[in-house]
Design an enzyme around this catalytic site. Structure first.
Site, PDB file in Angstrom:
ATOM      1  N   PRO A 158       4.874   6.393   7.523  1.00  0.00           N
ATOM      2  CA  PRO A 158       3.828   7.386   7.213  1.00  0.00           C
ATOM      3  C   PRO A 158       2.421   6.903   7.556  1.00  0.00           C
ATOM      4  CG  PRO A 158       5.373   7.106   5.383  1.00  0.00           C
ATOM      5  CD  PRO A 158       5.630   5.981   6.334  1.00  0.00           C
ATOM      6  N   GLU A 159       1.739   7.643   8.406  1.00  0.00           N
ATOM      7  CA  GLU A 159       0.329   7.397   8.704  1.00  0.00           C
ATOM      8  C   GLU A 159      -0.391   8.720   8.514  1.00  0.00           C
ATOM      9  OE1 GLU A 159      -0.630   4.711  11.759  1.00  0.00           O
ATOM     10  OE2 GLU A 159       1.312   3.696  11.714  1.00  0.00           O
ATOM     11  N   LYS A 172      -4.218   8.756   3.764  1.00  0.00           N
ATOM     12  CA  LYS A 172      -2.770   8.626   3.578  1.00  0.00           C
ATOM     13  C   LYS A 172      -2.352   8.946   2.144  1.00  0.00           C
ATOM     14  CE  LYS A 172      -2.451   4.460   5.576  1.00  0.00           C
ATOM     15  NZ  LYS A 172      -1.772   3.285   6.173  1.00  0.00           N
ATOM     16  N   ARG A 187       3.691  -7.057   7.731  1.00  0.00           N
ATOM     17  CA  ARG A 187       3.757  -5.956   8.687  1.00  0.00           C
ATOM     18  C   ARG A 187       3.957  -6.532  10.080  1.00  0.00           C
ATOM     19  NH1 ARG A 187      -0.672  -1.356   7.134  1.00  0.00           N
ATOM     20  NH2 ARG A 187      -0.557  -1.525   4.870  1.00  0.00           N
TER      21      ARG A 187
END
Length: 275
Positions: A2-3, A51, A261
């Protein structure tokens, strides 16, 4: 992952399903709000801020949620089987007579007064997909700390809201710099182009079911002008392509873990530190 574009699409789906409808089921499965009951309240609307998701209800209440890495909201018709994950991953259920919204794996879920939404999202910089988008403010924010790594500056939602790890990697590739290069070592024109390209990418993808950065806009098309048609069938330049040939130079794409990440880059096309 999700961005900003994914979150906006989620807000649109939730808004279309719930706005103007009265809740018949309200189930918040987090300890702090487990006894809260929104049943009987009308859903006023659902909006995205960076977001973050804000679901507003009659009576001045807002349900704030954030998807983080793998959270999701799914909308179901009456009688439709819920397929978003096992029951123990469900964090919220909001149902009307016509549709049911189910939130899975939501790491952030809180109920607050609508007038207090600033406590949840007031720290955010200009939203790349929002009515408050201001490229000049975003640019000043990014340039405020010249010693900061460009990847970190792009990911900092206080600078500009909506960029996640995918877009960060893609933007650095398009700018031909590694994510670890300090912002102050970039020519001002490159930083300006990073901010403007970020907006172009998110706008180009806000209505797409599948995100793409290769050829997403005219600027991206120019970036791939020297590539063969077969190479430009790839949706992304570097993200998720570790070990595969760079679309520009055919050098294998590399990946490194940074703050849990994965960061992808081309060691030939992108200049700067590598971690």
């Amino acid at each position: 992952m999700p961005e900003g574009d994914t979150v906006l699409q989620t807000a649109r789906r939730l808004d279309a399903a719930l706005a103007g409808q009265v809740l018949t089921v309200s189930d918040l499965r987090v300890p702090r709000f487990a006894t809260a009951d929104l049943t009987g309240r009308t859903v006023l609307g659902v909006t995205a801020r960076g977001k973050h998701l804000l679901t507003r209800f009659q009576g001045g209440l807002t349900l704030h949620s954030h998807l983080r890495m793998d959270g999701a909201w799914r909308v179901y018709d009456p009688g439709e089987r819920w397929r978003g994950g096992p029951a123990h991953q469900i964090r919220a259920v909001l149902a009307t007579a016509e549709r049911t919204a189910v939130g899975y794996r939501l790491p952030v879920l809180e109920l607050l007064r609508t007038e207090d939404e600033g406590k949840a999202v007031g720290h955010l910089g200009p939203d790349l997909l929002g009515p408050d988008w201001d490229p000049d403010t975003a640019l000043r924010n990014v340039l405020a700390d010249p010693g900061r790594r460009v990847g970190d500056a792009l990911l900092d939602q206080r600078n500009l809201a909506g960029i996640g790890n995918v877009y960060m990697c893609e933007l650095c590739f398009m700018a031909r710099v590694t994510p670890w290069l300090p912002v102050g070592e970039l020519p001002p024109a490159v930083v300006t182009r990073l901010v403007s390209t970020a907006e172009q990418l998110l706008v180009a993808n806000r209505d797409r079911p599948v995100r793409t950065t290769t050829g997403a806009t005219a600027a991206m098309s120019r970036a791939t002008s020297a590539m063969s048609r077969s190479r430009t069938r790839e949706r992304l330049f570097v993200y998720g392509r570790a070990g595969r040939p760079c679309l520009r130079c055919r050098t294998p794409i590399r990946v490194a873990d940074r703050d849990d990440r994965p960061t992808y880059w081309c060691p030939h096309c992108q200049s700067g530190p590598t971690g």
